[in-house]
Design an enzyme around this catalytic site. Structure first.
Site, PDB file in Angstrom:
ATOM      1  CG  LEU A 104      -1.713  -1.420   1.358  1.00  0.00           C
ATOM      2  CD1 LEU A 104      -2.467  -0.860   3.003  1.00  0.00           C
ATOM      3  CD2 LEU A 104      -2.875  -0.605   0.281  1.00  0.00           C
TER       4      LEU A 104
ATOM      5  CD  GLU B  56       3.134 -16.136  11.526  1.00  0.00           C
ATOM      6  OE1 GLU B  56       3.559 -16.827  11.132  1.00  0.00           O
ATOM      7  OE2 GLU B  56       3.348 -14.252  10.920  1.00  0.00           O
TER       8      GLU B  56
ATOM      9  CG  ASP C 170       4.708  -8.472  12.244  1.00  0.00           C
ATOM     10  OD1 ASP C 170       5.636  -8.976  11.813  1.00  0.00           O
ATOM     11  OD2 ASP C 170       3.347  -8.259  11.393  1.00  0.00           O
TER      12      ASP C 170
ATOM     13  CE  LYS D 204       3.208  -5.254   9.338  1.00  0.00           C
ATOM     14  NZ  LYS D 204       1.530  -6.717   9.023  1.00  0.00           N
TER      15      LYS D 204
HETATM   16  N1  LIG Z   1       3.479 -13.978   4.471  1.00  0.00           N
HETATM   17  C1  LIG Z   1       2.335 -13.159   4.737  1.00  0.00           C
HETATM   18  O1  LIG Z   1       1.562 -12.467   4.016  1.00  0.00           O
HETATM   19  C2  LIG Z   1       3.437 -11.943   4.587  1.00  0.00           C
HETATM   20  C3  LIG Z   1       3.217 -10.419   4.309  1.00  0.00           C
HETATM   21  C4  LIG Z   1       4.367  -9.992   4.538  1.00  0.00           C
HETATM   22  C5  LIG Z   1       5.134  -9.660   4.493  1.00  0.00           C
HETATM   23  N2  LIG Z   1       5.734 -10.676   5.144  1.00  0.00           N
HETATM   24  C6  LIG Z   1       7.116 -10.851   5.468  1.00  0.00           C
HETATM   25  O2  LIG Z   1       7.468 -11.707   4.627  1.00  0.00           O
HETATM   26  C7  LIG Z   1       8.847 -12.651   4.970  1.00  0.00           C
HETATM   27  C8  LIG Z   1       8.958 -14.172   4.864  1.00  0.00           C
HETATM   28  O3  LIG Z   1       7.193 -14.804   4.998  1.00  0.00           O
HETATM   29  P1  LIG Z   1       6.858 -16.151   4.615  1.00  0.00           P
HETATM   30  O4  LIG Z   1       5.576 -15.931   5.179  1.00  0.00           O
HETATM   31  O5  LIG Z   1       6.611 -16.433   3.192  1.00  0.00           O
HETATM   32  O6  LIG Z   1       7.509 -16.758   5.434  1.00  0.00           O
HETATM   33  P2  LIG Z   1       7.249 -18.878   5.544  1.00  0.00           P
HETATM   34  O7  LIG Z   1       6.557 -19.280   4.579  1.00  0.00           O
HETATM   35  O8  LIG Z   1       8.322 -18.893   7.164  1.00  0.00           O
HETATM   36  O9  LIG Z   1       9.694 -18.745   4.622  1.00  0.00           O
HETATM   37  C9  LIG Z   1      10.009 -18.614   5.058  1.00  0.00           C
HETATM   38  C10 LIG Z   1      11.241 -19.071   4.098  1.00  0.00           C
HETATM   39  O10 LIG Z   1      12.591 -18.422   3.747  1.00  0.00           O
HETATM   40  C11 LIG Z   1      13.430 -19.338   4.299  1.00  0.00           C
HETATM   41  N3  LIG Z   1      14.741 -18.776   4.792  1.00  0.00           N
HETATM   42  C12 LIG Z   1      14.837 -18.674   6.395  1.00  0.00           C
HETATM   43  N4  LIG Z   1      15.807 -18.858   6.554  1.00  0.00           N
HETATM   44  C13 LIG Z   1      16.831 -18.584   6.134  1.00  0.00           C
HETATM   45  C14 LIG Z   1      17.918 -18.894   5.270  1.00  0.00           C
HETATM   46  N5  LIG Z   1      19.349 -18.435   6.172  1.00  0.00           N
HETATM   47  N6  LIG Z   1      19.061 -18.628   4.074  1.00  0.00           N
HETATM   48  C15 LIG Z   1      17.639 -18.777   3.027  1.00  0.00           C
HETATM   49  N7  LIG Z   1      16.309 -18.887   3.255  1.00  0.00           N
HETATM   50  C16 LIG Z   1      15.956 -19.247   4.419  1.00  0.00           C
HETATM   51  C17 LIG Z   1      13.249 -20.855   4.559  1.00  0.00           C
HETATM   52  O11 LIG Z   1      13.690 -21.210   4.060  1.00  0.00           O
HETATM   53  P3  LIG Z   1      13.125 -22.885   4.352  1.00  0.00           P
HETATM   54  O12 LIG Z   1      12.211 -23.184   2.845  1.00  0.00           O
HETATM   55  O13 LIG Z   1      14.452 -24.119   4.442  1.00  0.00           O
HETATM   56  O14 LIG Z   1      12.476 -23.281   5.205  1.00  0.00           O
HETATM   57  C18 LIG Z   1      11.507 -20.551   3.690  1.00  0.00           C
HETATM   58  O15 LIG Z   1      11.235 -20.859   2.661  1.00  0.00           O
HETATM   59  C19 LIG Z   1       8.648 -12.309   6.359  1.00  0.00           C
HETATM   60  O16 LIG Z   1      10.040 -10.918   6.754  1.00  0.00           O
HETATM   61  C20 LIG Z   1       7.547 -11.578   6.789  1.00  0.00           C
HETATM   62  O17 LIG Z   1       7.434 -11.423   7.799  1.00  0.00           O
HETATM   63  C21 LIG Z   1       5.190 -11.938   5.466  1.00  0.00           C
END
Ligand SMILES: NC(=O)c1ccc[n+]([C@@H]2O[C@H](COP(=O)([O-])OP(=O)(O)OC[C@H]3O[C@@H](n4cnc5c(N)ncnc54)[C@H](OP(=O)(O)O)[C@@H]3O)[C@@H](O)[C@H]2O)c1
Length: 360
Positions: free
Chosen positions: A145, A199, A210, A214
């Protein structure tokens, strides 16, 4: 090594997968002027590293930080390079400044870069300037946004930000606007967890941490150097919500989870927690939308309201790729001039003023 913009994606979870899907769609269902210039050369998570055509030889072993360093190595040492951080890893966020200083643009969904310690925030700003690189943070607040970019634009136009208040958590917004007080709040939290709205451990959402990150990003973007411990964070107590809801209803109000930052004569006030709001308050709307109210010199009596979906893999991935595309646009507009000037011996510099400029 391919020309154009080389990209390394870190994280293949909910957001990273959506980035891959959207990038594939943009490139195969073009025409998009800049999408064709994007070359994904490495994709890494904690378990594996995938190298794609155009990757620089990456022979580094997993260094205990996932395969991130090897993915970075695959970007090579010249030309426009971007790392997209779709992890929630503090160890990765701790590298943002070093990558920027090395001339690699960083685009991130992770709030642990700019929303952790103030020293890390300063390091990122300084490194972006030193490296002549961009720090794409559109996805960190409001999932794309126009919030951070609006705050920056107001300040660029000479406005001072007086305050920012927002409903910044889609899951908490859904929970509090859905709750009718008829049963235990805990049951609704469990329903939201099963639906995937929170979560896997809802206590992470309820803690407000979180949202606090922000608010720190909003504050720092607004020129207020706020440390995390200056924010009063009140976790949402599940057992307390039914009582608070009954009291708010009796007063004709609604409960909402609000992050509030106010700059006044007494100093800076920053708080995250549940509030009982008048029904006509701009933050009182129902549903899971993010709502952010900005007060500045020009929007003082009648504040500016930004509202829309502020969470979810789709909009977050779109925000990340918006930032990537912006960098690609800058890279392409830079190339001819650089080629003429014979300046292609080092990483491109996009800041004509010498001042690193953030995106979003
Ligand atoms: N989900 C949402 O709607 C949303 C919205 C806004 C912002 N975010 C932000 O976006 C980010 C990702 O969220 P997500 O929901 O996609 O999380 P997620 O589903 O838990 O995925 C996290 C990914 O990061 C990888 N990872 C963790 N540590 C790593 C490292 N050291 N090197 C390389 N890869 C690594 C994990 O690897 P593995 O697969 O091997 O575990 C996994 O693939 C977070 O910071 C979250 O706060 C999320």
């Amino acid at each position: 090594m391919s020309a154009g913009v080389r990209i390394a994606l870190l994280g293949t979870g909910t957001v990273g997968s959506a980035v891959l899907a959207r990038l594939g769609h943009l490139q195969s269902h073009g025409p998009h002027e800049h999408a064709s210039a994007l070359h994904l050369v490495a994709v890494a998570n904690t378990r594996s590293l995938r190298l794609l055509p155009g990757a620089h030889q990456a022979c580094m072993a997993n260094d205990g930080n996932g395969h991130a360093e090897a993915a970075l190595h695959a970007l090579g040492t010249r030309g426009a390079r971007i790392v997209v951080d779709a992890t929630a890893s503090d160890a990765i966020a701790a590298q943002h400044a070093a990558w920027l200083a090395a001339g690699i643009h960083v685009v991130t969904a992770c709030k642990l870069g700019q929303g952790a310690s103030l020293s890390r925030w300063h390091a990122i700003r300084a490194a972006a300037t030193a490296g002549g690189c961009r720090y794409g943070d559109s996805a960190t607040v409001g999932a794309g946004l126009p919030v951070l970019r609006t705050i920056r634009a107001l300040q660029d136009g000479g406005d001072r930000i007086h305050g920012v208040a927002g409903v910044l958590s889609g899951s908490l917004a859904w929970l509090l606007s859905r709750y009718d007080g008829s049963g235990p709040f805990e049951e609704l939290v469990e329903q939201a967890r099963v639906l995937g709205y929170t979560e896997p451990d809802p206590r992470i959402d309820l803690s407000g941490e979180d949202v606090c990150r922000k608010l720190l990003i909003l504050a720092r973007t607004a020129g207020i150097a706020l440390e995390a411990d200056a924010v009063q964070v009140e976790p949402l107590q599940v057992d307390d919500v039914q009582r608070l809801h009954a009291r708010a209803s009796a007063e004709g109000r609604v409960l909402r989870h609000v992050a509030r930052l106010q700059r006044d004569g007494d100093g800076i006030h920053a708080r995250v927690g549940v509030e009982a709001l008048d029904r006509d308050d701009p933050l009182a709307g129902a549903g899971s939308d993010n709502r952010i109210v900005i007060r500045s010199d020009r929007y003082l009596e009648q504040p500016l309201l930004v509202q829309g979906p502020g969470a979810g893999a789709g909009v977050t991935a779109a925000a990340l790729l918006d930032d990537v595309m912006e960098i690609a646009r800058m890279a392409r507009s830079y190339e001819p001039a650089a080629a003429i000037a014979g300046l292609r011996t080092s990483a491109p510099r996009y800041s004509s003023s010498g001042r690193g400029r953030s995106m979003a």
